[in-house]
Design an enzyme around this catalytic site. Structure first.
Site, PDB file in Angstrom:
ATOM      1  N   SER A 109       0.821  -1.210   0.000  1.00  0.00           N
ATOM      2  CA  SER A 109       0.000   0.000   0.000  1.00  0.00           C
ATOM      3  C   SER A 109       0.853   1.258   0.000  1.00  0.00           C
ATOM      4  O   SER A 109       1.978   1.260   0.506  1.00  0.00           O
ATOM      5  CB  SER A 109      -0.886  -0.029   1.251  1.00  0.00           C
ATOM      6  OG  SER A 109      -1.493   1.218   1.478  1.00  0.00           O
ATOM      7  N   TYR A 132      -2.107   6.116  -4.756  1.00  0.00           N
ATOM      8  CA  TYR A 132      -3.131   7.168  -4.720  1.00  0.00           C
ATOM      9  C   TYR A 132      -2.647   8.303  -5.610  1.00  0.00           C
ATOM     10  O   TYR A 132      -1.446   8.512  -5.762  1.00  0.00           O
ATOM     11  CB  TYR A 132      -3.349   7.668  -3.294  1.00  0.00           C
ATOM     12  CG  TYR A 132      -4.042   6.672  -2.398  1.00  0.00           C
ATOM     13  CD1 TYR A 132      -5.346   6.272  -2.645  1.00  0.00           C
ATOM     14  CD2 TYR A 132      -3.391   6.129  -1.286  1.00  0.00           C
ATOM     15  CE1 TYR A 132      -5.989   5.352  -1.819  1.00  0.00           C
ATOM     16  CE2 TYR A 132      -4.031   5.218  -0.453  1.00  0.00           C
ATOM     17  CZ  TYR A 132      -5.327   4.838  -0.725  1.00  0.00           C
ATOM     18  OH  TYR A 132      -5.956   3.941   0.084  1.00  0.00           O
ATOM     19  N   THR A 158      -5.913   3.078  -6.787  1.00  0.00           N
ATOM     20  CA  THR A 158      -7.186   2.967  -6.060  1.00  0.00           C
ATOM     21  C   THR A 158      -8.050   4.171  -6.404  1.00  0.00           C
ATOM     22  O   THR A 158      -7.637   5.311  -6.204  1.00  0.00           O
ATOM     23  CB  THR A 158      -6.926   2.883  -4.552  1.00  0.00           C
ATOM     24  OG1 THR A 158      -6.167   1.698  -4.300  1.00  0.00           O
ATOM     25  CG2 THR A 158      -8.218   2.820  -3.760  1.00  0.00           C
ATOM     26  N   LYS A 254      -8.414  -0.066  -9.120  1.00  0.00           N
ATOM     27  CA  LYS A 254      -9.049  -0.799  -8.014  1.00  0.00           C
ATOM     28  C   LYS A 254     -10.212   0.025  -7.483  1.00  0.00           C
ATOM     29  O   LYS A 254     -10.023   1.164  -7.062  1.00  0.00           O
ATOM     30  CB  LYS A 254      -8.016  -1.024  -6.903  1.00  0.00           C
ATOM     31  CG  LYS A 254      -8.575  -1.663  -5.648  1.00  0.00           C
ATOM     32  CD  LYS A 254      -7.435  -2.055  -4.712  1.00  0.00           C
ATOM     33  CE  LYS A 254      -7.919  -2.695  -3.445  1.00  0.00           C
ATOM     34  NZ  LYS A 254      -8.484  -1.764  -2.483  1.00  0.00           N
ATOM     35  N   HIS A 278     -13.775  -1.712  -1.487  1.00  0.00           N
ATOM     36  CA  HIS A 278     -12.773  -1.427  -0.446  1.00  0.00           C
ATOM     37  C   HIS A 278     -13.154  -2.135   0.861  1.00  0.00           C
ATOM     38  O   HIS A 278     -13.001  -1.591   1.959  1.00  0.00           O
ATOM     39  CB  HIS A 278     -12.701   0.098  -0.226  1.00  0.00           C
ATOM     40  CG  HIS A 278     -11.339   0.624   0.073  1.00  0.00           C
ATOM     41  ND1 HIS A 278     -10.604   1.378  -0.812  1.00  0.00           N
ATOM     42  CD2 HIS A 278     -10.566   0.539   1.186  1.00  0.00           C
ATOM     43  CE1 HIS A 278      -9.455   1.734  -0.256  1.00  0.00           C
ATOM     44  NE2 HIS A 278      -9.408   1.228   0.947  1.00  0.00           N
TER      45      HIS A 278
HETATM   46  C1  LIG Z   1      -7.303  -2.679   7.415  1.00  0.00           C
HETATM   47  C2  LIG Z   1      -7.469  -2.455   5.952  1.00  0.00           C
HETATM   48  C3  LIG Z   1      -6.628  -1.547   5.286  1.00  0.00           C
HETATM   49  C4  LIG Z   1      -6.770  -1.339   3.911  1.00  0.00           C
HETATM   50  N1  LIG Z   1      -5.905  -0.490   3.284  1.00  0.00           N
HETATM   51  C5  LIG Z   1      -6.013  -0.289   1.939  1.00  0.00           C
HETATM   52  C6  LIG Z   1      -5.116   0.583   1.261  1.00  0.00           C
HETATM   53  O1  LIG Z   1      -4.224   1.171   1.850  1.00  0.00           O
HETATM   54  N2  LIG Z   1      -5.313   0.761  -0.074  1.00  0.00           N
HETATM   55  C7  LIG Z   1      -6.301   0.127  -0.768  1.00  0.00           C
HETATM   56  O2  LIG Z   1      -6.438   0.323  -1.968  1.00  0.00           O
HETATM   57  N3  LIG Z   1      -7.134  -0.735  -0.147  1.00  0.00           N
HETATM   58  C8  LIG Z   1      -7.021  -0.952   1.179  1.00  0.00           C
HETATM   59  N4  LIG Z   1      -7.877  -1.821   1.806  1.00  0.00           N
HETATM   60  C9  LIG Z   1      -8.880  -2.565   1.007  1.00  0.00           C
HETATM   61  C10 LIG Z   1      -8.313  -3.930   0.552  1.00  0.00           C
HETATM   62  O3  LIG Z   1      -7.292  -3.787  -0.386  1.00  0.00           O
HETATM   63  C11 LIG Z   1      -9.423  -4.797  -0.070  1.00  0.00           C
HETATM   64  O4  LIG Z   1     -10.040  -4.077  -1.119  1.00  0.00           O
HETATM   65  C12 LIG Z   1     -10.491  -5.232   0.941  1.00  0.00           C
HETATM   66  O5  LIG Z   1      -9.889  -5.496   2.187  1.00  0.00           O
HETATM   67  C13 LIG Z   1     -11.213  -6.462   0.453  1.00  0.00           C
HETATM   68  O6  LIG Z   1     -12.203  -6.835   1.352  1.00  0.00           O
HETATM   69  P1  LIG Z   1     -12.006  -7.984   2.457  1.00  0.00           P
HETATM   70  O7  LIG Z   1     -11.217  -7.377   3.574  1.00  0.00           O
HETATM   71  O8  LIG Z   1     -13.403  -8.317   2.854  1.00  0.00           O
HETATM   72  O9  LIG Z   1     -11.266  -9.129   1.793  1.00  0.00           O
HETATM   73  C14 LIG Z   1      -7.774  -2.030   3.189  1.00  0.00           C
HETATM   74  C15 LIG Z   1      -8.591  -2.947   3.862  1.00  0.00           C
HETATM   75  C16 LIG Z   1      -8.449  -3.174   5.215  1.00  0.00           C
HETATM   76  C17 LIG Z   1      -9.343  -4.172   5.892  1.00  0.00           C
END
Ligand SMILES: Cc1cc2nc3c(=O)[nH]c(=O)nc-3n(C[C@H](O)[C@H](O)[C@H](O)COP(=O)(O)O)c2cc1C
Length: 381
Positions: A109, A132, A158, A254, A278
């Site tokens: 990330s 980003y 994203t 994404k 997300h």
């Molecule tokens: C704690 C946490 C932090 C996340 N941080 C980012 C991030 O920095 N950038 C991003 O594009 N998605 C982020 N996501 C989204 C994940 O990449 C992903 O789309 C999502 O977790 C998928 O759903 P799931 O947790 O039910 O598998 C984050 C998700 C979680 C749970």
């Protein structure tokens, strides 16, 4: 509770909950507003059933896929997530090692706590840089160039975070970077001395993807200020088209959900789109990626790699998504809870369970390779 007691997502979640201070657990576990989308993400997989075929000779199973030109030994990859060293001191290092062991892709990330460079040295497998879009176009170019120079394969922009989601659990606990804990939040930390010992006896918190380029004020600039001051809410398709040209390699968006946007992603030369809300953390009430998958695959599936994430907790969820036409499936909390529970060993155990579940599921479905999973094997209720 021990790692050997974790046999599925809920077990890992429970173990993580026992280990993590409440504010951190709720940061991972929580989502936006009423968390309707978050709940629907997993429920959506229960709207259809698998129809197996039998007596097909299934002793050898090949679950490898090629997505955005990257060969993955299994059709599941670790989606990029922020702040991993806060969950366990091994953080992104553990995820990169586990992904390499299972021959799959992992994302780092923009808010990662280990540098892209270090992650690259840990894993020779396909690495994604989750990006980003900043107001400063020069900065965007410099960050992409840095990723290109070290051999990151896939750029993942994203696009569903043009503003932050309303995470009410974080408001209640005071979770923010830097910490702004309220009294109740502080008490939660005091109750988990094991986590505190682990955290404070390892290297300090940093955000290496940003630190070199953005003045984070030595840790005083908050992530929410980074989002409001540094990122560009006026970003348009033309801006992204330029990034795609500059990167000139596998580039994916994404957080695409509509057919119209999926078509535009094709037009500007993207190699993939990730259908994603997300993890329910942005627009509550938006559709689950699995519910929206068939529509998108029908519109653009022959021109771009359609990937999805959100709510995946089981091998059979993956089989359903692949049957509808997804090329691969991303997971977030599925590996984050194991990371928080037990570091690298936890992530490896979770990926192993996923691998075994997919293999078992394919055998029971009468399929020896991923392309044999089709809509013929699926019925909606
Ligand atoms: C704690 C946490 C932090 C996340 N941080 C980012 C991030 O920095 N950038 C991003 O594009 N998605 C982020 N996501 C989204 C994940 O990449 C992903 O789309 C999502 O977790 C998928 O759903 P799931 O947790 O039910 O598998 C984050 C998700 C979680 C749970």
């Amino acid at each position: 509770m021990r790692l050997q007691d974790c046999h599925n997502f809920s077990d890992f979640r429970r173990m993580a909950q026992r280990r993590l201070p409440g504010p951190i657990f709720n940061y991972i576990d929580g989502a936006a507003d009423d968390e309707v989308t978050y709940r629907r993400n997993t429920e959506s997989f229960e709207t259809c059933d698998l129809i197996p075929n039998v007596l097909r000779g299934v002793s050898e199973i090949d679950m490898s896929v090629t997505v955005m030109g990257q060969k993955l030994a299994m059709p599941v990859y670790c989606s990029p997530t922020a702040l991993q060293r806060l969950f366990h001191h091994q953080g992104e290092r553990a995820v990169a090692k586990a992904a390499a062991k299972y021959g799959t892709m992992f994302g780092v990330s923009s808010l990662g706590t280990v540098s892209l460079e270090e992650a690259r040295k840990i894993s020779s497998g396909p690495q994604v840089y989750q990006f980003y879009f900043h107001r400063d176009r020069g900065l965007n170019r410099a960050m992409m160039q840095r990723a290109k120079d070290i051999g990151v394969e896939v750029m993942m922009l994203t696009v569903d975070s043009i503003t932050g989601g309303n995470r009410e659990r974080d408001k209640r606990t005071g979770f923010a970077i830097p910490f702004k804990l309220n009294l109740a939040g502080m008490l939660q930390f005091a109750l988990k001395p094991g986590w505190a010992l682990n955290y404070f006896t390892h290297e300090g918190f940093k955000l290496p993807q940003l630190d070199e380029h953005v003045d984070m004020g030595g840790g005083t600039m908050s992530i929410s200020r980074y989002f409001t001051e540094m990122l560009d809410p006026s970003m348009t398709w033309d801006d992204v088209a330029e990034m795609v040209r500059l990167w000139s390699g596998p580039f994916c968006l994404k957080g695409i959900m509509s057919v119209e946007d999926a078509k535009r992603a094709v037009e500007i030369g993207c190699s993939g789109i990730v259908l994603s809300n997300h993890g329910g953390r942005q627009l509550d009430g938006s559709r689950a990626a699995f519910d929206q998958l068939a529509e998108i695959v029908d519109a653009v599936g022959d021109r771009i790699d359609v990937i999805m994430d959100g709510g995946v907790q089981r091998g059979t969820h993956v089989l359903k998504a692949l049957s509808l036409g997804a090329k691969a499936v991303g997971v977030g909390r599925y590996y984050l809870f194991p990371l928080a529970a037990a570091g690298q060993a936890g992530v490896e155990r979770a990926l192993e369970q996923m691998r075994v579940e997919i293999e078992r599921g394919m055998k029971l479905m009468g399929c020896t390779s991923i392309e044999q999973l089709t809509r013929e094997n699926l019925r909606f209720r």
